[in-house]
Design an enzyme around this catalytic site. Structure first.
Site, PDB file in Angstrom:
ATOM      1  N   ASP A 173       0.853  -1.203   0.000  1.00 37.27           N
ATOM      2  CA  ASP A 173       0.000   0.000   0.000  1.00 37.27           C
ATOM      3  C   ASP A 173       0.887   1.250   0.000  1.00 37.27           C
ATOM      4  OD1 ASP A 173      -2.617  -1.519   0.619  1.00 37.27           O
ATOM      5  OD2 ASP A 173      -1.286  -2.125   2.234  1.00 37.27           O
ATOM      6  N   GLU A 226       1.485  -6.346  -5.222  1.00 36.70           N
ATOM      7  CA  GLU A 226       1.157  -5.446  -6.332  1.00 36.70           C
ATOM      8  C   GLU A 226       2.400  -4.744  -6.895  1.00 36.70           C
ATOM      9  OE1 GLU A 226      -2.471  -3.330  -5.979  1.00 36.70           O
ATOM     10  OE2 GLU A 226      -1.770  -1.616  -7.145  1.00 36.70           O
ATOM     11  N   GLN A 275      13.533   1.118  -1.581  1.00 34.77           N
ATOM     12  CA  GLN A 275      12.687   0.830  -2.743  1.00 34.77           C
ATOM     13  C   GLN A 275      13.368   1.159  -4.069  1.00 34.77           C
ATOM     14  OE1 GLN A 275       9.176   3.193  -3.673  1.00 34.77           O
ATOM     15  NE2 GLN A 275       7.935   1.344  -3.590  1.00 34.77           N
ATOM     16  N   SER A 300       5.854  -5.102  -6.286  1.00 30.92           N
ATOM     17  CA  SER A 300       6.988  -5.921  -6.762  1.00 30.92           C
ATOM     18  C   SER A 300       6.591  -6.691  -8.021  1.00 30.92           C
ATOM     19  CB  SER A 300       7.487  -6.877  -5.676  1.00 30.92           C
ATOM     20  OG  SER A 300       6.462  -7.737  -5.229  1.00 30.92           O
TER      21      SER A 300
HETATM   22  O1  TRH Z   1       4.449  -6.205   0.631  1.00 31.62           O
HETATM   23  P1  TRH Z   1       3.344  -6.676  -0.233  1.00 31.62           P
HETATM   24  O2  TRH Z   1       2.797  -7.988   0.080  1.00 31.62           O
HETATM   25  O3  TRH Z   1       2.229  -5.612  -0.204  1.00 31.62           O
HETATM   26  C1  TRH Z   1       0.854  -5.659  -0.403  1.00 31.62           C
HETATM   27  C2  TRH Z   1       0.149  -5.254   0.842  1.00 31.62           C
HETATM   28  O4  TRH Z   1       0.186  -6.329   1.734  1.00 31.62           O
HETATM   29  C3  TRH Z   1      -1.251  -4.882   0.581  1.00 31.62           C
HETATM   30  O5  TRH Z   1      -2.026  -4.802   1.758  1.00 31.62           O
HETATM   31  C4  TRH Z   1      -1.876  -5.767  -0.428  1.00 31.62           C
HETATM   32  O6  TRH Z   1      -3.099  -5.300  -0.706  1.00 31.62           O
HETATM   33  C5  TRH Z   1      -1.026  -5.790  -1.659  1.00 31.62           C
HETATM   34  O7  TRH Z   1       0.237  -6.347  -1.343  1.00 31.62           O
HETATM   35  C6  TRH Z   1      -1.639  -6.469  -2.844  1.00 31.62           C
HETATM   36  O8  TRH Z   1       3.860  -6.716  -1.769  1.00 31.62           O
HETATM   37  P2  TRH Z   1       4.241  -5.562  -2.796  1.00 31.62           P
HETATM   38  O9  TRH Z   1       2.998  -4.906  -3.305  1.00 31.62           O
HETATM   39  O10 TRH Z   1       5.087  -6.171  -3.785  1.00 31.62           O
HETATM   40  O11 TRH Z   1       5.069  -4.501  -1.976  1.00 31.62           O
HETATM   41  C7  TRH Z   1       6.388  -4.681  -1.574  1.00 31.62           C
HETATM   42  C8  TRH Z   1       7.136  -3.372  -1.633  1.00 31.62           C
HETATM   43  O12 TRH Z   1       8.388  -3.492  -0.968  1.00 31.62           O
HETATM   44  C9  TRH Z   1       7.446  -2.932  -3.059  1.00 31.62           C
HETATM   45  O13 TRH Z   1       7.295  -1.530  -3.164  1.00 31.62           O
HETATM   46  C10 TRH Z   1       8.914  -3.295  -3.236  1.00 31.62           C
HETATM   47  C11 TRH Z   1       9.427  -3.056  -1.853  1.00 31.62           C
HETATM   48  N1  TRH Z   1      10.679  -3.730  -1.483  1.00 31.62           N
HETATM   49  C12 TRH Z   1      11.794  -2.960  -1.169  1.00 31.62           C
HETATM   50  O14 TRH Z   1      11.724  -1.729  -1.257  1.00 31.62           O
HETATM   51  N2  TRH Z   1      12.936  -3.586  -0.814  1.00 31.62           N
HETATM   52  C13 TRH Z   1      13.047  -4.930  -0.720  1.00 31.62           C
HETATM   53  O15 TRH Z   1      14.126  -5.446  -0.363  1.00 31.62           O
HETATM   54  C14 TRH Z   1      11.899  -5.718  -1.069  1.00 31.62           C
HETATM   55  C15 TRH Z   1      11.977  -7.210  -1.003  1.00 31.62           C
HETATM   56  C16 TRH Z   1      10.728  -5.085  -1.427  1.00 31.62           C
END
Ligand code: TRH
Length: 384
Positions: free
Chosen positions: A19, A275, A257, A277
């Site tokens: 989010d 979403e 990020q 990643s």
């Molecule tokens: O972390 P997520 O599972 O996030 C979400 C939320 O849980 C949300 O509530 C849900 O609705 C949604 O998924 C679908 O997965 P996401 O979306 O990939 O987010 C991870 C973030 O973390 C992304 O911006 C990349 C970042 N990231 C880093 O910045 N550094 C890292 O080392 C890693 C592994 C990820």
């Protein structure tokens, strides 16, 4: 497009980082690329601090990367609402703030930014008005998506150029920055970011027993515990690298990020989730495997199926079958450890086809248009 005026983005962190990951990216882009003044309200600054170390989790009001960041507390201070208000993922707006929106002389545009989905109904719902039941406010749904007629997905202006310029020396620098030697030239390198219910033990076992060297790079988080179980590590350890058969497991620190892309670019294949990643893996133009965020009543299965239909459409049949096979097993509750190993082998046999398809898919996605620009244009068209 003339510079936009001001944005307020409201974000509640439900869990994990998606989010705030999306909201932070959107905020930076609206400021950097659309010339807008952006204020981001977030209820969990600790999560934002993980994505950008510059952010002080204890600070009520601060600036970073051209964005004003406000800690969203129960009692909001009296502020003048921005011209455009983005309510991220249906998080709701504070009552006092909504009343201030309705009372403002110049009308305020209210956008509800929805979750990303490839389901066909998204096209019909994107951009629809949603009159507020009580207050005289213009509210619209804004749906990200993978097809023309949706809001697209986020992509910074310089992303493709950064990716293309990222060479071997940059990869080496990346590995050194997270505490590792570069993987040996013959190894297949995979990043593993997923939820804790993924059949990670079965996958690692298949890699350990396989006949090619594998490196599994696992960012700190929920999958690490299961990886350590698989490795038989029961006591706390400072060690970040483990070997089993033909497999090396690397436990990586969570990187900021802006550097997460570098991890994706340093790998041959990326397991991603949620979403943000998931989208970055598509821009990384490498084979990827999606772990969909689990939702009630199997809504996530429909999301997974809809994306697979779209993505597999342009792939040769054998590669499409292999993608479906692995993604379904990775997302299923079937924890038979052999299933994921078999699916992986079938998938990786299609490596060349998947690598060839990745840039074509990214081009197709780029052709849909980019979310921040589309959202800015959508707003511009309605606040003339
Ligand atoms: O972390 P997520 O599972 O996030 C979400 C939320 O849980 C949300 O509530 C849900 O609705 C949604 O998924 C679908 O997965 P996401 O979306 O990939 O987010 C991870 C973030 O973390 C992304 O911006 C990349 C970042 N990231 C880093 O910045 N550094 C890292 O080392 C890693 C592994 C990820």
């Amino acid at each position: 497009m003339s510079p936009l005026r001001s944005f307020d983005i409201f974000c509640r962190v439900i869990d994990n980082y998606g989010d705030i990951g999306v909201c932070w990216r959107l905020a930076r882009q609206l400021s950097d690329e659309c010339g807008a003044t952006v204020r981001l309200w977030v209820d969990d600054l600790a999560s934002l601090h993980l994505l950008n170390a510059q952010i002080d989790p204890g600070c009520v009001c601060q600036h970073a990367a051209g964005v004003e960041i406000m800690r969203w507390e129960e009692e909001l201070p009296a502020v003048t609402p921005a011209d455009i208000v983005v309510e991220a993922f249906g998080c709701g707006l504070p009552e006092r703030y909504m009343e201030a929106m309705a009372a403002r002389n110049a009308p305020v545009l209210w956008l509800v930014l929805e979750y990303l989905s490839a389901e066909p109904w998204v096209r019909e719902h994107h951009g629809l008005p949603s009159p507020h039941p009580r207050l005289p406010l213009d509210r619209y749904f804004f749906f990200p998506g993978f097809e023309p007629g949706t809001g697209g997905v986020l992509r910074e202006a310089g992303l493709f150029a950064r990716r293309t310029a990222f060479g071997t020396a940059d990869q080496h620098r990346f590995w050194a920055s997270v505490g590792f030697e570069p993987p040996s030239a013959g190894a297949t390198v995979v990043s593993l970011f997923g939820y804790e219910h993924a059949p990670v033990g079965g996958l690692l076992d298949a890699w350990a027993q396989g006949d090619v060297p594998m490196v599994a790079a696992i960012p700190e988080g929920k999958l690490v515990t299961h990886a350590l179980d698989f490795l038989g590590v029961t006591a706390p350890t400072n060690c970040h690298s483990f070997r089993r058969g033909n497999l090396e497991v690397r436990i990586l620190p969570f990187v900021e990020q802006v550097r997460y892309d570098e991890l994706l670019w340093a790998c041959d294949c990326n397991f991603v989730r949620g979403e943000d990643s998931f989208v970055r893996a598509q821009w990384a133009v490498r084979p990827f495997v999606w772990h969909v965020y689990p939702q009630q009543e199997g809504a996530h299965r429909r999301k997974l199926g809809a994306f697979l239909d779209l993505y597999c459409d342009g792939l040769p049949d054998a590669a499409a079958e292999a993608v479906r096979g692995l993604w379904q097993v990775w997302n299923s509750d079937d924890q038979r450890p052999q299933a994921v190993g078999t699916a992986w082998r079938a998938y990786w046999e299609q490596r060349r086809a998947l690598e060839a398809y990745a840039p074509a898919w990214a081009e197709r996605l780029a052709g849909v248009g980019e979310l921040a620009g589309k959202l800015a244009q959508f707003s511009q068209d309605r606040i003339k």
